[in-house]
Scaffold this active site. Structure first.
Site, PDB file in Angstrom:
ATOM      1  N   LYS A 112       0.833  -1.209   0.000  1.00  0.00           N
ATOM      2  CA  LYS A 112       0.000   0.000   0.000  1.00  0.00           C
ATOM      3  C   LYS A 112       0.866   1.256   0.000  1.00  0.00           C
ATOM      4  CE  LYS A 112      -4.391  -1.742   1.676  1.00  0.00           C
ATOM      5  NZ  LYS A 112      -5.307  -1.877   2.791  1.00  0.00           N
ATOM      6  N   LYS A 194      -4.040 -10.450  -6.456  1.00  0.00           N
ATOM      7  CA  LYS A 194      -5.353 -10.758  -5.870  1.00  0.00           C
ATOM      8  C   LYS A 194      -6.419  -9.766  -6.347  1.00  0.00           C
ATOM      9  CE  LYS A 194      -4.954  -7.947  -1.759  1.00  0.00           C
ATOM     10  NZ  LYS A 194      -5.117  -7.695  -0.375  1.00  0.00           N
ATOM     11  N   LYS A 197      -9.978  -4.322  -3.762  1.00  0.00           N
ATOM     12  CA  LYS A 197     -10.880  -3.170  -3.715  1.00  0.00           C
ATOM     13  C   LYS A 197     -10.252  -1.935  -4.319  1.00  0.00           C
ATOM     14  CE  LYS A 197     -12.686  -4.150   0.869  1.00  0.00           C
ATOM     15  NZ  LYS A 197     -12.527  -3.772   2.268  1.00  0.00           N
TER      16      LYS A 197
HETATM   17  P1  TYM Z   1     -10.576  -6.221   3.868  1.00  0.00           P
HETATM   18  O1  TYM Z   1     -11.748  -5.321   4.028  1.00  0.00           O
HETATM   19  O2  TYM Z   1      -9.472  -5.801   2.965  1.00  0.00           O
HETATM   20  O3  TYM Z   1     -11.054  -7.644   3.404  1.00  0.00           O
HETATM   21  C1  TYM Z   1     -12.143  -8.293   4.037  1.00  0.00           C
HETATM   22  C2  TYM Z   1     -11.981  -9.793   3.981  1.00  0.00           C
HETATM   23  O4  TYM Z   1     -11.908 -10.213   2.612  1.00  0.00           O
HETATM   24  C3  TYM Z   1     -10.751 -11.023   2.416  1.00  0.00           C
HETATM   25  N1  TYM Z   1     -10.261 -10.793   1.049  1.00  0.00           N
HETATM   26  C4  TYM Z   1     -10.106 -11.763   0.146  1.00  0.00           C
HETATM   27  N2  TYM Z   1     -10.341 -13.086   0.189  1.00  0.00           N
HETATM   28  C5  TYM Z   1     -10.109 -13.798  -0.925  1.00  0.00           C
HETATM   29  N3  TYM Z   1      -9.641 -13.269  -2.080  1.00  0.00           N
HETATM   30  C6  TYM Z   1      -9.398 -11.944  -2.180  1.00  0.00           C
HETATM   31  N4  TYM Z   1      -8.961 -11.425  -3.320  1.00  0.00           N
HETATM   32  C7  TYM Z   1      -9.626 -11.127  -1.034  1.00  0.00           C
HETATM   33  N5  TYM Z   1      -9.487  -9.809  -0.779  1.00  0.00           N
HETATM   34  C8  TYM Z   1      -9.879  -9.623   0.499  1.00  0.00           C
HETATM   35  C9  TYM Z   1      -9.764 -10.530   3.461  1.00  0.00           C
HETATM   36  O5  TYM Z   1      -8.770 -11.488   3.744  1.00  0.00           O
HETATM   37  C10 TYM Z   1     -10.668 -10.276   4.647  1.00  0.00           C
HETATM   38  O6  TYM Z   1     -10.922 -11.454   5.357  1.00  0.00           O
HETATM   39  N6  TYM Z   1      -8.245  -5.095   8.082  1.00  0.00           N
HETATM   40  C11 TYM Z   1      -9.211  -5.974   7.503  1.00  0.00           C
HETATM   41  C12 TYM Z   1     -10.554  -5.933   8.226  1.00  0.00           C
HETATM   42  C13 TYM Z   1     -10.412  -6.176   9.679  1.00  0.00           C
HETATM   43  C14 TYM Z   1     -10.327  -7.453  10.317  1.00  0.00           C
HETATM   44  C15 TYM Z   1     -10.195  -7.158  11.698  1.00  0.00           C
HETATM   45  C16 TYM Z   1     -10.362  -8.750   9.834  1.00  0.00           C
HETATM   46  C17 TYM Z   1     -10.360  -5.227  10.635  1.00  0.00           C
HETATM   47  N7  TYM Z   1     -10.224  -5.812  11.856  1.00  0.00           N
HETATM   48  C18 TYM Z   1     -10.080  -8.201  12.620  1.00  0.00           C
HETATM   49  C19 TYM Z   1     -10.241  -9.796  10.773  1.00  0.00           C
HETATM   50  C20 TYM Z   1     -10.092  -9.506  12.132  1.00  0.00           C
HETATM   51  C21 TYM Z   1      -9.456  -5.577   6.067  1.00  0.00           C
HETATM   52  O7  TYM Z   1      -9.266  -4.429   5.705  1.00  0.00           O
HETATM   53  O8  TYM Z   1      -9.976  -6.550   5.290  1.00  0.00           O
END
Ligand code: TYM
Length: 328
Positions: A112, A194, A197
């Protein structure tokens, strides 16, 4: 009482099939086996600038997505992270235990920082510590996430262990649940990266709110590998294998069976059918989403009730933490 499960999505930008297949889909399935807490991680989303009016909408949309996906507020707690100040407080406390070098090693930070080089803010750097606070406040046993969060979860475990060692047994060391299939859905435009977003190219992803026409177009344009055969082989056919994974998870058919059905048929037929599979899944989802999203009062009610329940757990843990540290 069951064991506690915690997970979250950051309401930044669009929510795509990777987020659904890597995380939300399994949350729904695990709801009956655990005491689940699902957060809308708005503080995490802020590490990239969010225009305020859109941000407000995205946060509530996230709640509508959880509900439309099948998260049941009668079974699970759904709440907005920033509604509970304990998250920010525990982050500060854990900041005194984390090493700068540990955060510098985080690959997501490095990625990032490269992509958003104009805004390498402290929040982006500290993001995994806030994640650890989210998880540890709820004495969480399991955290279902996609593959890209693995390193953050390892840091969370390290911090929990470190705190326990310095101040005495307080936190549970959480276990990461990463499903074999769907944990890393790749970009439709590039199977080496991957689905993301923050991808610049909208043909990288399918959002949960894309129209049927757009889905057809995106799948048609999706990169494929050389050759004609429909086979699953991550090394030789990474793009096709990614499409097969999406097909399998959304149709609940094993990859083997899909491969067999497409023997002798080419990419074009497969892609047309895959678009249909995605549309068939997303259409009813989108109807539910629209209904929930229209009813902002209901969403706020669910989120308020969720915050009340979550606050009770989080504040109790924070009290315990403060006492262990010697704060008055
Ligand atoms: P975030 O919002 O980027 O992603 C949310 C969830 O989606 C999964 N993910 C994916 N899985 C498969 N293929 C992909 N291409 C892909 N892109 C994203 C991520 O692994 C995630 O599970 N910081 C975290 C949110 C968060 C969180 C937490 C998660 C905040 N506090 C505590 C677990 C525990 C985030 O921004 O995920």
């Amino acid at each position: 009482m069951n064991q506690r499960l915690f997970s979250a999505v950051a309401p930044s930008g669009i929510i795509h099939l990777g987020n659904y297949l890597g995380a939300i889909k399994q949350w729904v399935e695990l709801q009956n086996d655990y005491d689940c807490v699902f957060s809308i991680a708005d503080y995490h989303a802020m590490t990239i600038f969010q225009p305020p009016q859109e941000f407000r909408e995205k946060i509530l949309e996230m709640a509508a997505i959880y509900l439309a996906a099948g998260i049941d507020p009668k079974k699970s707690i759904i709440f907005i992270q920033s509604n509970i100040s304990a998250h920010a407080e525990l982050t500060w406390i854990l900041n005194t235990l984390v090493k700068v070098s540990e955060l510098e090693r985080m690959t997501q930070f490095k990625d990032k920082a490269k992509r958003f080089s104009q805004n390498i803010n402290m929040g982006l750097f500290d993001y995994p510590v806030l994640m650890a606070a989210d998880i540890l406040l709820y004495k969480t046993k399991v955290v279902p996430v996609g593959e890209d969060q693995k390193q953050h979860l390892e840091l969370c475990r390290t911090l929990a262990q470190r705190f326990n060692k310095v101040y005495g047994q307080t936190f549970i060391i959480p276990k990461t649940i990463i499903r074999k299939e769907g944990a890393r859905i790749m970009g439709l435009d590039d199977p080496a990266k991957k689905m993301s977003k923050s991808a610049v190219n909208p043909y990288n992803y399918i959002t949960l709110t894309d129209s049927s026409d757009l889905i057809k177009e995106k799948i048609k344009k999706a990169v494929t590998d050389s050759g004609k055969e429909i086979i699953f082989n991550l090394k030789e056919k990474p793009a096709l294998s990614n499409l097969l994974t999406i097909y399998s998870l959304l149709s609940n058919k094993p990859i083997k069976e899909i491969v067999k059905n497409y023997q002798g048929k080419g990419y074009s037929q497969f892609k047309t059918d895959l678009a249909e599979v995605i549309i068939n899944f997303l259409k009813p989802f989108q109807e539910r989403f629209e209904n929930f999203n229209k009813d902002q009062n209901y969403l706020k009610k669910v989120l308020n009730e969720g915050a009340q329940k979550a606050r009770e757990i989080a504040e109790k843990t924070l009290e315990e933490v403060k006492e262990k540290i010697g704060l008055i």
